[in-house]
Motif scaffolding. Structure first.
Motif, PDB file in Angstrom:
ATOM      1  N   LEU A  80      12.059  11.055   9.487  1.00  0.00           N
ATOM      2  CA  LEU A  80      10.981  11.984   9.816  1.00  0.00           C
ATOM      3  C   LEU A  80       9.605  11.350   9.693  1.00  0.00           C
ATOM      4  CD1 LEU A  80      12.081  15.346   8.147  1.00  0.00           C
ATOM      5  CD2 LEU A  80      12.455  14.561  10.502  1.00  0.00           C
ATOM      6  N   ALA A  81       8.687  11.897  10.460  1.00  0.00           N
ATOM      7  CA  ALA A  81       7.271  11.554  10.370  1.00  0.00           C
ATOM      8  C   ALA A  81       6.488  12.822  10.078  1.00  0.00           C
ATOM      9  CB  ALA A  81       6.788  10.925  11.673  1.00  0.00           C
ATOM     10  N   GLY A  82       5.393  12.662   9.345  1.00  0.00           N
ATOM     11  CA  GLY A  82       4.547  13.793   8.988  1.00  0.00           C
ATOM     12  C   GLY A  82       3.746  13.460   7.741  1.00  0.00           C
ATOM     13  N   THR A  83       2.942  14.409   7.285  1.00  0.00           N
ATOM     14  CA  THR A  83       2.176  14.188   6.054  1.00  0.00           C
ATOM     15  C   THR A  83       3.110  14.302   4.852  1.00  0.00           C
ATOM     16  OG1 THR A  83       1.659  16.519   5.664  1.00  0.00           O
ATOM     17  CG2 THR A  83       0.190  15.302   7.164  1.00  0.00           C
ATOM     18  N   PRO A  84       2.709  13.733   3.715  1.00  0.00           N
ATOM     19  CA  PRO A  84       3.536  13.887   2.515  1.00  0.00           C
ATOM     20  C   PRO A  84       3.833  15.341   2.169  1.00  0.00           C
ATOM     21  CG  PRO A  84       1.917  12.158   2.167  1.00  0.00           C
ATOM     22  CD  PRO A  84       1.581  12.801   3.482  1.00  0.00           C
TER      23      PRO A  84
ATOM     24  N   ALA B  65      -4.234   8.998   6.481  1.00  0.00           N
ATOM     25  CA  ALA B  65      -4.806   8.271   5.340  1.00  0.00           C
ATOM     26  C   ALA B  65      -6.186   8.775   4.956  1.00  0.00           C
ATOM     27  CB  ALA B  65      -4.870   6.778   5.647  1.00  0.00           C
ATOM     28  N   LYS B  66      -6.887   9.396   5.899  1.00  0.00           N
ATOM     29  CA  LYS B  66      -8.277   9.785   5.634  1.00  0.00           C
ATOM     30  C   LYS B  66      -8.424  10.673   4.394  1.00  0.00           C
ATOM     31  CE  LYS B  66     -10.138   9.151  10.301  1.00  0.00           C
ATOM     32  NZ  LYS B  66      -8.994   8.451  10.890  1.00  0.00           N
ATOM     33  N   PRO B  67      -7.601  11.711   4.207  1.00  0.00           N
ATOM     34  CA  PRO B  67      -7.767  12.531   2.989  1.00  0.00           C
ATOM     35  C   PRO B  67      -7.446  11.785   1.701  1.00  0.00           C
ATOM     36  CG  PRO B  67      -6.493  13.702   4.665  1.00  0.00           C
ATOM     37  CD  PRO B  67      -6.596  12.285   5.114  1.00  0.00           C
TER      38      PRO B  67
ATOM     39  N   ALA C 241      -3.033   4.270  -0.580  1.00  0.00           N
ATOM     40  CA  ALA C 241      -2.909   5.510  -1.355  1.00  0.00           C
ATOM     41  C   ALA C 241      -1.952   6.483  -0.670  1.00  0.00           C
ATOM     42  CB  ALA C 241      -4.284   6.151  -1.535  1.00  0.00           C
ATOM     43  N   LEU C 242      -2.005   6.547   0.657  1.00  0.00           N
ATOM     44  CA  LEU C 242      -1.090   7.408   1.403  1.00  0.00           C
ATOM     45  C   LEU C 242       0.352   6.952   1.205  1.00  0.00           C
ATOM     46  CD1 LEU C 242      -0.325   9.535   3.580  1.00  0.00           C
ATOM     47  CD2 LEU C 242      -0.831   7.773   5.300  1.00  0.00           C
ATOM     48  N   ILE C 243       0.611   5.663   1.324  1.00  0.00           N
ATOM     49  CA  ILE C 243       1.974   5.153   1.156  1.00  0.00           C
ATOM     50  C   ILE C 243       2.480   5.431  -0.250  1.00  0.00           C
ATOM     51  CG2 ILE C 243       3.426   3.092   1.190  1.00  0.00           C
ATOM     52  CD1 ILE C 243       2.457   4.157   3.955  1.00  0.00           C
ATOM     53  N   LYS C 244       1.635   5.292  -1.238  1.00  0.00           N
ATOM     54  CA  LYS C 244       2.038   5.610  -2.612  1.00  0.00           C
ATOM     55  C   LYS C 244       2.439   7.081  -2.738  1.00  0.00           C
ATOM     56  CE  LYS C 244      -0.571   2.019  -5.056  1.00  0.00           C
ATOM     57  NZ  LYS C 244      -1.686   1.723  -5.996  1.00  0.00           N
ATOM     58  N   GLU C 245       1.767   7.954  -2.004  1.00  0.00           N
ATOM     59  CA  GLU C 245       2.126   9.375  -2.051  1.00  0.00           C
ATOM     60  C   GLU C 245       3.485   9.607  -1.398  1.00  0.00           C
ATOM     61  OE1 GLU C 245       1.999  13.185  -3.237  1.00  0.00           O
ATOM     62  OE2 GLU C 245       0.682  11.525  -3.833  1.00  0.00           O
ATOM     63  N   TYR C 246       3.764   8.909  -0.299  1.00  0.00           N
ATOM     64  CA  TYR C 246       5.109   8.996   0.278  1.00  0.00           C
ATOM     65  C   TYR C 246       6.154   8.547  -0.741  1.00  0.00           C
ATOM     66  CZ  TYR C 246       3.453   9.703   5.117  1.00  0.00           C
ATOM     67  OH  TYR C 246       2.890  10.204   6.271  1.00  0.00           O
ATOM     68  N   LEU C 247       5.871   7.462  -1.436  1.00  0.00           N
ATOM     69  CA  LEU C 247       6.820   6.959  -2.432  1.00  0.00           C
ATOM     70  C   LEU C 247       7.005   7.955  -3.567  1.00  0.00           C
ATOM     71  CD1 LEU C 247       5.580   3.255  -2.567  1.00  0.00           C
ATOM     72  CD2 LEU C 247       7.712   4.071  -1.542  1.00  0.00           C
TER      73      LEU C 247
ATOM     74  N   LYS D  48       3.219  -8.323   3.081  1.00  0.00           N
ATOM     75  CA  LYS D  48       3.466  -8.578   1.658  1.00  0.00           C
ATOM     76  C   LYS D  48       2.748  -7.569   0.772  1.00  0.00           C
ATOM     77  CE  LYS D  48       3.676 -12.329  -1.710  1.00  0.00           C
ATOM     78  NZ  LYS D  48       3.253 -11.494  -2.859  1.00  0.00           N
ATOM     79  N   VAL D  49       1.563  -7.118   1.200  1.00  0.00           N
ATOM     80  CA  VAL D  49       0.839  -6.100   0.419  1.00  0.00           C
ATOM     81  C   VAL D  49       1.717  -4.862   0.242  1.00  0.00           C
ATOM     82  CG1 VAL D  49      -1.106  -4.499   0.465  1.00  0.00           C
ATOM     83  CG2 VAL D  49      -1.441  -6.907   1.081  1.00  0.00           C
ATOM     84  N   PHE D  50       2.393  -4.464   1.306  1.00  0.00           N
ATOM     85  CA  PHE D  50       3.190  -3.235   1.249  1.00  0.00           C
ATOM     86  C   PHE D  50       4.558  -3.459   0.610  1.00  0.00           C
ATOM     87  CE2 PHE D  50       0.076  -2.327   4.568  1.00  0.00           C
ATOM     88  CZ  PHE D  50      -0.413  -1.118   4.106  1.00  0.00           C
ATOM     89  N   THR D  51       5.222  -4.555   0.912  1.00  0.00           N
ATOM     90  CA  THR D  51       6.536  -4.785   0.291  1.00  0.00           C
ATOM     91  C   THR D  51       6.401  -5.013  -1.206  1.00  0.00           C
ATOM     92  OG1 THR D  51       6.453  -7.138   0.895  1.00  0.00           O
ATOM     93  CG2 THR D  51       7.617  -5.639   2.391  1.00  0.00           C
TER      94      THR D  51
END
Length: 243
Positions: free
Chosen positions: A21-25, A50-52, A58-64, A88-91
């Motif tokens: 799926l795709a969407g906001t957290p 990512a803007k909010p 920070a957005l990826i961390k919220e998905y995690l 590498k930053v993300f992995t």
């Protein structure tokens, strides 16, 4: 081809195609426990969502934070070196992260390098069988034929899925075929029918995939019978809740 993860596990267990799926957290959190394989992003939604949060990281961390399932992060860059440095930053954030890279000559080189490092990859923006063959030989784990953009210009949205299924059928190790940019239930149906291993769509399309007028009709018939049994004392000892 990766030997673990939700897609090969589903195949080995005979559970059919996986759904991502795709969407906001906030939108995705309620759906993730319902058999969803993971979350997929692209740079369009990353730029929007990512803007909010103030940054993509920070957005990826919220998905995690909302799931222990894979999170596919689309990255981009002007050189192979940039792609690898960005990746590498993300992995480094989590073992859950999978990298998604657009189809290009630089992408081919990045897929080859990442495969040597054991990093799972998705190739996006695939519109032809020759592209699919090239990225597969470079070592990508998931090939993403785009569907509804082809339909928008009068083409068959799932023709490439069928062609990939046929081309990869004789390969001992082959990439998974993910139907991408699926914007309707009709296209999702066609992708599953034509043999996609996996599909990514917005959570709203997934919600609509669960609906059918005959399902509504028969659910009401069965619920009415259930309530009638309760009212006639036939469900004594069964915890029945009525609205």
């Amino acid at each position: 081809m990766t030997s673990n993860g939700p897609v090969p596990n589903a195949r080995s267990e005979g559970r059919g195609p996986t759904i991502w799926l795709a969407g906001t957290p906030d939108d995705l959190a309620p759906w993730m426990p319902l058999g969803i394989a993971g979350i997929v992003t692209n740079t369009v939604v990353l730029n929007q969502y990512a803007k909010p949060y103030g940054s993509v990281i920070a957005l990826i961390k919220e998905y995690l934070n909302i799931t222990d399932k894979p999170v596919v992060v689309e990255i981009d860059g002007h050189t192979v070196e940039e792609l690898l440095a960005v990746g590498k930053v993300f992995t480094d954030l989590s073992d859950q992260i999978i990298l998604k890279i657009p189809c290009s000559a630089n992408g081919l080189k990045a897929f080859s390098a990442l495969k040597k490092d054991g990093i799972e990859t998705f190739c996006t923006t695939v519109f032809s069988l020759t592209q699919a063959a090239a990225v597969a030989q470079a070592g990508v784990d998931h090939v993403l034929p785009f569907c509804d953009p082809v339909k928008a210009v009068g083409g068959d949205p799932t023709q490439l899925i069928r062609e990939c299924v046929n081309m990869f059928s004789g390969w001992e190790e082959r990439p998974f075929i993910m139907a991408a940019l699926v914007r309707s239930v009709e296209t999702a149906h066609a992708a599953f029918r034509d043999g996609a291993d996996e599909l990514v769509t917005m959570w709203t399309v997934y919600r609509d995939m669960l609906e059918h007028p005959l399902t509504d009709q028969w659910n009401k018939i069965f619920m009415d019978e259930w309530v009638d049994m309760h009212e006639n004392g036939l469900l004594d000892g069964v915890p029945v809740e009525l609205d």
